[in-house]
Scaffold this motif. Sequence first.
Motif, short mmCIF file in Angstrom:
data_model
loop_
_atom_site.label_atom_id
_atom_site.label_comp_id
_atom_site.label_asym_id
_atom_site.label_seq_id
_atom_site.Cartn_x
_atom_site.Cartn_y
_atom_site.Cartn_z
N ALA A 235 42.62 78.48 52.30
CA ALA A 235 43.75 77.49 52.23
C ALA A 235 43.36 76.21 52.44
CB ALA A 235 44.79 77.95 53.59
N ARG A 236 42.46 75.74 53.23
CA ARG A 236 41.99 74.26 53.18
C ARG A 236 41.64 73.90 51.82
NH1 ARG A 236 38.87 74.59 58.87
NH2 ARG A 236 40.92 74.73 60.41
N PHE A 238 42.17 74.97 48.95
CA PHE A 238 43.44 74.56 47.84
C PHE A 238 43.99 73.50 48.16
CE2 PHE A 238 47.61 75.31 46.38
CZ PHE A 238 47.41 76.30 45.22
N TRP A 239 44.24 73.43 49.35
CA TRP A 239 45.19 72.09 49.72
C TRP A 239 44.37 70.87 49.17
CZ3 TRP A 239 49.99 70.48 51.65
CH2 TRP A 239 50.01 69.55 52.17
N ARG A 240 43.11 70.77 49.63
CA ARG A 240 42.46 69.62 49.26
C ARG A 240 42.25 69.38 47.59
NH1 ARG A 240 37.35 67.84 47.72
NH2 ARG A 240 36.89 66.12 48.78
N HIS A 242 43.79 71.14 45.14
CA HIS A 242 44.91 71.38 44.02
C HIS A 242 46.30 70.41 44.59
CE1 HIS A 242 42.83 74.27 41.56
NE2 HIS A 242 42.68 75.06 42.60
N LEU A 243 46.28 69.89 45.76
CA LEU A 243 47.44 69.23 46.08
C LEU A 243 46.93 67.90 46.59
CD1 LEU A 243 49.17 72.09 48.42
CD2 LEU A 243 49.54 71.45 45.60
N VAL A 244 45.56 67.55 47.07
CA VAL A 244 45.74 66.20 47.60
C VAL A 244 44.77 65.53 46.59
CG1 VAL A 244 44.28 64.88 49.44
CG2 VAL A 244 45.53 66.98 50.09
N PHE A 247 46.63 66.88 41.98
CA PHE A 247 48.10 67.54 42.06
C PHE A 247 48.27 68.06 40.33
CE2 PHE A 247 52.41 67.79 42.04
CZ PHE A 247 52.65 69.18 42.76
N GLY A 251 48.42 73.74 41.29
CA GLY A 251 49.18 73.23 42.51
C GLY A 251 50.62 73.12 42.32
N THR A 254 51.89 76.86 41.65
CA THR A 254 51.75 77.54 42.98
C THR A 254 53.02 77.21 44.23
OG1 THR A 254 49.31 77.77 42.87
CG2 THR A 254 50.33 78.21 45.10
N LEU A 255 53.13 76.02 44.01
CA LEU A 255 54.20 75.57 44.99
C LEU A 255 55.60 76.00 44.66
CD1 LEU A 255 53.18 71.73 46.04
CD2 LEU A 255 53.06 74.12 47.47
#
Length: 353
Positions: A235-236, A238-240, A242-244, A247, A251, A254-255
């Motif tokens: 999860a960490r 993916f967050w870093r 694809h989202l941080v 993006f 990302g 998925t969102l």
Amino acid sequence: MTTPLGDMTLALVMPAHNERAHIRGVIGSVPSWVDRIAVVDDGSTDGTADVVAGLHDERVRLIRHERNRGVGAAMRTGYRAVLEEGWDLIGKIDADGQMCTRELTRLVRPLVLGVADYTKGNRFYFSKAAASMPRQRGFGNTVLSFLTKASSGYWHVYDPQCGFTVVSATFLRLLDLDDLPDDYFFENAMLIKLNGLNARVVDVPTTTRYGQEVSGVSIRRVAATFPPRLVLAGARRFWRKHLVTDFGAVGMLTLGGDALSLFGVAFGSYHWWKSVTTGHAATTGTVMVAVLPLVVGFQMLVQAFSMSVLSSPGGKETADYVRRLIREGEFEDAMEDGARHSSGSGPPSEDVA
């Protein structure tokens, strides 16, 4: 001297805990073109360090932990030591004799060719060689492989617990070594961290040998602790990734897919419960408001998953490299070795008493 390194240099890190019976033979089998062998004695109590200290090999550097801290901690110590010495490539090999050191050429070559940033062995490519793996370990490795694929984003990589690896010093310096765990989760964490850097990982078929050595891995502990750690670390990542830092489509899909799916489930569940308690059936329009977001959301999640699999860094390079090895007849001897290993011959050992 013929060397597969070209103008590059290679250091091997060898974590060792109570490997007195095997380590002399393993070090002696390391090819002469390896520049450094950094042995990290992780609090051994059987005289492993004394055996290493008595070897007449100027390539060997002995580093000692006063107490057993775990393979991950030993690797962090070894990685730091060889990074300070300035080698180009840094490999890892275990001291128990399960790995065939002559196959090191196979792992080094993709980095020298510039098609990989990290290579690792895959002990399951050869079915006869993998048959020698204890059944419980084989099953556990299969489950962990799938969980690690999902967590790391390296969908083409199998056998994440294989400790036969080579990494570019350039990428290793980018990793926060302090953030890597002390225990056997180290191998999985390396893949997850490398994916965050988009490092190309090439999965290299290797053989393995199982004899009378005792594994330090507790299957129960791994089964209880690794899955939640993989979920959290994934999860960490993916967050870093694809989202941080980027993006992009994965990302966004998925969102969007999560939001639509959750809305469809929540809206549909509420009106289903309302119809049950009141006795009034939901209208067709109400049903469609619940179903349509759920279907679209699911399709978006499938598309995000498909894009993630196809963009696995190093997937194409792995396929091309394995095909190249097959064309060159690289695996003919490996298949014969696998047959011998599965028939009962164990790793090299010797009496050093």
